[in-house]
Write an enzyme that holds these catalytic residues in place. Structure first.
Site, PDB file in Angstrom:
ATOM      1  N   ALA A  56       0.841  -1.203   0.000  1.00 60.50           N
ATOM      2  CA  ALA A  56       0.000   0.000   0.000  1.00 60.50           C
ATOM      3  C   ALA A  56       0.876   1.254   0.000  1.00 60.50           C
ATOM      4  O   ALA A  56       1.902   1.289   0.678  1.00 60.50           O
ATOM      5  CB  ALA A  56      -0.903   0.005   1.229  1.00 60.50           C
ATOM      6  N   ASP A  57       0.465   2.280  -0.765  1.00 60.30           N
ATOM      7  CA  ASP A  57       1.139   3.578  -0.631  1.00 60.30           C
ATOM      8  C   ASP A  57       0.301   4.433   0.325  1.00 60.30           C
ATOM      9  O   ASP A  57      -0.705   3.968   0.865  1.00 60.30           O
ATOM     10  CB  ASP A  57       1.377   4.229  -1.998  1.00 60.30           C
ATOM     11  CG  ASP A  57       0.095   4.531  -2.741  1.00 60.30           C
ATOM     12  OD1 ASP A  57      -0.972   4.624  -2.103  1.00 60.30           O
ATOM     13  OD2 ASP A  57       0.149   4.678  -3.980  1.00 60.30           O
ATOM     14  N   SER A  58       0.731   5.686   0.524  1.00 58.83           N
ATOM     15  CA  SER A  58       0.065   6.496   1.546  1.00 58.83           C
ATOM     16  C   SER A  58      -1.409   6.726   1.204  1.00 58.83           C
ATOM     17  O   SER A  58      -2.258   6.773   2.088  1.00 58.83           O
ATOM     18  CB  SER A  58       0.788   7.826   1.718  1.00 58.83           C
ATOM     19  OG  SER A  58       0.744   8.555   0.508  1.00 58.83           O
ATOM     20  N   ASP A 118      -3.348   4.652  -0.540  1.00 52.76           N
ATOM     21  CA  ASP A 118      -4.075   3.396  -0.283  1.00 52.76           C
ATOM     22  C   ASP A 118      -4.434   3.274   1.190  1.00 52.76           C
ATOM     23  O   ASP A 118      -5.522   2.818   1.548  1.00 52.76           O
ATOM     24  CB  ASP A 118      -3.192   2.188  -0.640  1.00 52.76           C
ATOM     25  CG  ASP A 118      -2.944   2.071  -2.133  1.00 52.76           C
ATOM     26  OD1 ASP A 118      -3.872   2.300  -2.910  1.00 52.76           O
ATOM     27  OD2 ASP A 118      -1.792   1.743  -2.513  1.00 52.76           O
ATOM     28  N   THR A 119      -3.482   3.672   2.047  1.00 54.78           N
ATOM     29  CA  THR A 119      -3.697   3.547   3.488  1.00 54.78           C
ATOM     30  C   THR A 119      -4.842   4.445   3.940  1.00 54.78           C
ATOM     31  O   THR A 119      -5.709   4.015   4.706  1.00 54.78           O
ATOM     32  CB  THR A 119      -2.393   3.902   4.242  1.00 54.78           C
ATOM     33  OG1 THR A 119      -1.326   3.205   3.607  1.00 54.78           O
ATOM     34  CG2 THR A 119      -2.462   3.488   5.687  1.00 54.78           C
TER      35      THR A 119
END
Lengths: 417, 78
Positions: free
Chosen positions: B35-37, B39-40
């Site tokens: 996950a990237d930021s 996605d989080t």
């Protein structure tokens, strides 16, 4: 400083009449219409209930589930066509200098599906902002070009032009100039649009810009015909690989044609209506011819903007007569929007492919549904009605015009070393 | 596995496009599940909407694994 020559070494297309450039151009020559009842949303309350949609498209054939959620349809279309064009060019991305390989796309509206979904979701709530973190990056009009660069590692010039329906023609013009000036070896260029949703159809309906011929969608896009009643919205993408000729030669690339001249200007007249005498359109065609160092008499075919609207279809033939004089009667003219509908920001790109195909194969795609020429238009002009015509096409011009009065003409020429 | 844990897992599989078997209790969204930021942030919002809870930003910063998410939600729903 000597300018570099620019050649076309790859093509990709995702259109309402074909999901790759070969199928697309075959159907252009056959005269196939891409119009049908809208399947994308319930259009039963809309004045227009048909459009030229992409067919048999499953994003999971090209992307994984996570990517599909993050990419607006317009970006998906651009990426699919770019994948095809890059493969078609046989560029070896392991070998070329990726810092000199760029992406310049043209997009008119961008992610309006994403915009509509985000705003509707907010409007249905209690005023608490609950925007998805991908709302902005998925919607913005330049993200398709960014995504293509990420997907293929292209680190050269990268930006997106926007000039409504002229957008992708402007992108191609910029790509040509960057290569000419030696600023890049290769540019992935063209454009995409995915405007078939409630806002796109509803918005153009309010302008009375699109056809309402709901009882017979396939005959609705009828440029220059007396019974035309507006354009037909299309969607999709077209991508060209433009390359410095010396670079292409060194790697033994196949060459479809040369982009020999480009012209851009503005009508400075009205937000949406063309100049009635086609003044800007006349000038821009002559700019492209002059830029190529050629004479108007050398042009064989004009792929016109010809949207099937009331005013534009009158002004453009006038402009052709003003620009070409008596030679106008020796030209083949056709509007391939009669088959594809109007891809807005993507129009210039897929019509560039139609023009290159004509130059490479000596055949002119038809203007379909042209049964009765509008009496206001000179009937000695050859609009290539209803059937493709074989003829030598050494030089073709692609015209693209947009709301705001933006005009672009691109001159393609048979490649001779 | 609790009903909450099942649902959390389902959301993660859907949003991050990962295989169910990867979504273990210790799996870190960023380091293990890719996950990237953004996605989080999306995951946290999805948890809020699926479980009808509020996860303030300062608490969301402490949720970086599947297990931490399940524990937080179980506590909030208790």
């Amino acid at each position: 400083m000597e300018l570099k020559r620019v050649v076309v070494t790859g093509m990709g297309a995702l259109t309402p009449i074909g999901n790759n450039w070969k199928e697309y151009t075959e159907n252009l020559i056959k005269g196939v219409s891409g119009a049908q009842k809208i399947t994308r949303f319930d259009a039963s309350k809309f004045k227009t209930q048909f459009a030229c949609e992409i067919k048999n498209y499953d994003p999971l054939d090209y992307f994984d589930k996570k990517e599909v959620r993050k990419y607006d349809r317009y970006s998906q279309y651009a990426m699919v066509a770019a994948d095809e064009a890059i493969a078609d060019s046989q560029l070896d991305l392991e070998k070329i200098n990726l810092k000199r390989a760029g992406v310049i796309l043209g997009v008119g509206l961008g992610g309006i599906d994403t915009f509509m979904d985000g705003v509707s979701n907010f409007a249905q709530g209690d005023g608490t902002p609950k925007f998805n973190p991908f709302f902005i990056p998925k919607m913005i009009g330049n993200i398709a070009g960014g995504l293509i660069s990420i997907r293929h590692g292209l680190k050269g010039p990268n930006f997106t032009t926007t000039s409504a329906c002229t957008s992708s023609a402007n992108a191609i013009v910029d790509a040509v100039n960057y290569i000419r000036l030696g600023k890049a070896d290769v540019i992935v260029t063209g454009g995409a649009e995915a405007p078939i949703n409630e806002t796109g159809v509803g918005g153009f309906n309010s302008m009375k810009a699109i056809s309402t011929r709901n009882d017979d969608p396939k005959s609705a896009s009828r440029p220059f015909d007396v019974d035309r009643d507006g354009f037909v919205i299309g969607e999709g993408a077209g991508i060209l690989i433009l390359e410095d000729y010396e670079h292409a030669k060194a790697r033994g690339a196949k060459i479809y044609g040369e982009v020999a001249g480009v012209g851009i200007n503005a009508d400075a007249y009205h937000m949406t209506a063309p100049h009635p005498d086609g003044e800007g359109a006349k000038d821009v065609m002559l700019l492209a011819v002059e830029d190529a160092g050629m004479k108007p008499e050398e042009v064989d075919y004009i792929n016109v903007h010809g949207t099937s609207t009331g005013l534009g279809d009158i002004a453009e033939p006038r402009a052709i007569k003003l620009a070409f004089g008596e030679h106008a009667y020796d030209l083949n003219i056709s509007s391939t929007k009669s088959m594809t509908g109007h891809l807005l920001g993507g129009a210039g790109a897929i019509e560039a492919i139609a023009s290159i195909y004509a130059v490479a194969n000596d055949i002119v795609p038809p203007t379909i549904n042209l049964d009765n020429l509008d009496p206001e238009i000179d009937d000695k002009l050859n609009f290539t009605p209803n059937e493709a015509q074989k003829r030598t096409v050494d030089v073709a011009i692609s015209n693209t015009f947009g709301f705001g009065g933006h005009n672009a003409s691109i001159l393609f020429k048979k490649f001779k070393a | 596995m609790s009903e909450i844990a099942e649902k959390v897992k389902e959301i993660i599989v859907e949003k991050l496009g990962v295989d169910e078997s990867e979504v273990t209790n210790d799996a870190n969204f960023t380091n293990d599940l890719g996950a990237d930021s953004l996605d989080t942030v999306e995951l946290i919002m999805e948890f809020e909407s699926a479980f009808d809870i509020e996860i303030p930003d300062d608490q969301a910063e402490n949720i970086s694994t599947v297990g931490e998410a399940v524990a937080h939600i179980e506590k909030a729903k208790a």
